[in-house]
Design an enzyme around this catalytic site. Sequence first.
Site, PDB file in Angstrom:
ATOM      1  N   CYS A 381      44.473  27.476   1.866  1.00  0.00           N
ATOM      2  CA  CYS A 381      45.613  27.724   2.757  1.00  0.00           C
ATOM      3  C   CYS A 381      46.800  26.846   2.370  1.00  0.00           C
ATOM      4  CB  CYS A 381      45.203  27.543   4.203  1.00  0.00           C
ATOM      5  SG  CYS A 381      46.278  28.456   5.313  1.00  0.00           S
ATOM      6  N   HIS A 507      40.937  31.006   4.634  1.00  0.00           N
ATOM      7  CA  HIS A 507      40.019  29.872   4.834  1.00  0.00           C
ATOM      8  C   HIS A 507      38.581  30.284   4.527  1.00  0.00           C
ATOM      9  CE1 HIS A 507      42.750  26.941   6.705  1.00  0.00           C
ATOM     10  NE2 HIS A 507      43.384  28.002   7.165  1.00  0.00           N
ATOM     11  N   GLU A 509      36.099  28.535   3.942  1.00  0.00           N
ATOM     12  CA  GLU A 509      35.105  27.612   4.507  1.00  0.00           C
ATOM     13  C   GLU A 509      34.467  28.152   5.785  1.00  0.00           C
ATOM     14  OE1 GLU A 509      38.378  27.138   4.354  1.00  0.00           O
ATOM     15  OE2 GLU A 509      39.169  25.856   5.942  1.00  0.00           O
TER      16      GLU A 509
HETATM   17  N1  GLN Z   1      51.125  25.134   7.449  1.00  0.00           N
HETATM   18  C1  GLN Z   1      50.830  26.258   6.659  1.00  0.00           C
HETATM   19  C2  GLN Z   1      51.186  27.551   7.371  1.00  0.00           C
HETATM   20  O1  GLN Z   1      51.352  27.597   8.543  1.00  0.00           O
HETATM   21  C3  GLN Z   1      49.363  26.268   6.243  1.00  0.00           C
HETATM   22  C4  GLN Z   1      48.400  26.431   7.361  1.00  0.00           C
HETATM   23  C5  GLN Z   1      46.992  26.063   7.036  1.00  0.00           C
HETATM   24  O2  GLN Z   1      46.734  25.394   6.044  1.00  0.00           O
HETATM   25  N2  GLN Z   1      46.045  26.452   7.869  1.00  0.00           N
HETATM   26  O3  GLN Z   1      51.309  28.584   6.733  1.00  0.00           O
END
Ligand code: GLN
Length: 534
Positions: A381, A507, A509
């Site tokens: 992410c 994600h 994970e």
């Molecule tokens: N801050 C980034 C976004 O909002 C990444 C978010 C995250 O890593 N979950 O896109």
Amino acid sequence: MKYIFVTGGVISSLGKGLTAASIGTLLENRGLKVTLAKFDPYLNVDPGTMNPFQHGEVYVTDDGAETDLDLGHYERFTHAKLSRLNNLTSGQVYARIIEKERRGDYLGKTVQVIPHVTNEIKERIREVGKKSGVDVVIIEIGGTIGDIEGLPFLEAIRQFALEAGPQSSLFIHVTLVPFIRVAGEIKTKPTQQSVAKLREIGIMPQILICRSEKALGKEVRQKISMFCNVQVECVIEELDVAHSIYEVPIDLRREKVDELVCRYLGLDAPAKPLTDWEKMLQRMISPSRKVQIAVVGKYIQLIDAYKSMYEALKHAGAALDCAVEITRVDAEHIEKDGAEKYLKGVAGILVPGGFGNRGIEGKILAARYARENKIPYLGLCLGMQIAVIEFARNVCGLTGANSTEFDQKSPHPVICLLEEQKGVEVKGGTMRLGAQPCKLVAGTKSRELYGAEEISERHRHRYEFNNGYRDQLMKSGMIVAGRYSKYDLVELIELRDHPWFIACQFHPEFLSKPSKAHPLFRGFIEAALKHKPS
Ligand code: GLN
């Protein structure tokens, strides 16, 4: 349908969620279908707006609910498929009641904790059962007995059990039996008082799970049994695990918890050996190789902040007969001292998700270090957004490239908001959330690792790869390995001139399981082993 209610006594952090999840593992092993839910008495609607230091990781379900991290344990320990129904908070209950009251649904009545709040909670218990269609619903009540805000939940489960009738529900209380070093003794009083408090409100726990650092012994068990009005074989010892949280089901089984549960609930489900679980545990606790991975993040002091990610690394290690040793690096330290000092010699670098400005430049330095030194890199992410910014700045020469999250005036906003996110002002529940399809490109590492063309992964972010820069980045050696075709969103990137550099907007994970490591994590550890054989 049968219901198990798990409450906690004396202090928080006893591992109530793990205990509930482990009971789920044991019941599934007997061929029963289970689901689990967490009821959290706090007033936030969900943990999505809470600081990870307060609450730990926000776990995301397929349907895009931002939930308590215990749901992660539930999904990792069982086959239950959880949704937004499986995490109820007081905030949700009150929001619903106030909406109904404003609509006039209560027909002039005074709206009260009993029966209106308790009815909402009971309704949710039934809904979880109905929607999942399982044999056993396990519901964990967050917080500790004695908390004011937990009372409506306890009253609701008391009523629910009464209405459900005999053999339909079971109360399990997880409590602390401390060892007092100076006295050299195990103390049962906190447990006695916690159970007394439960009985005061009409709940008689039938099973006590006693968390302890020392074995209880027969006398202590008898004392707890007598003072807490619980059969002596229902006083269960749950010692601190020696190596891994995945030992908990095995320890509880040794104490015959699953047998007791089946007996109390009148479930005819014969015991079977836990062979697969035991094999997985064995691989996890006595691997023949090891590998050093650096995790560069902002919430590095708190293990819970990246819970699923650390678990996914362990799962990958178990699959590859390898202990994953983690060096946790604070991104701000890299900003101060440079990457070399912290990352020299590691076999892999992982940058997990995150929000806000702090530590961003340190993470960018970490991604650069991985790229330039050909160290395997996995970006999750924010870890992908960082990698894109780094590549744009240092390979494509786009000075000042950034995400508009960190620099709204960046001359090269390689990560930015989509049109539909630009007007969003409400913070709660408005990110790109939940499972979405992603199409993998033939010939990429990702495609090979997944062994499939179409995958589904969970999201939780607001910002996206800016397609305006796609061609330029690709010309310089970035590979777009996966896309959400319908909206043409970049979901996965790789680097051409690098042995293993993969970063994803989702994600992964959240989908890793102890017996089924996630392909990206597995690939990452495999690459790390190749990079630096131990
Ligand atoms: N801050 C980034 C976004 O909002 C990444 C978010 C995250 O890593 N979950 O896109």
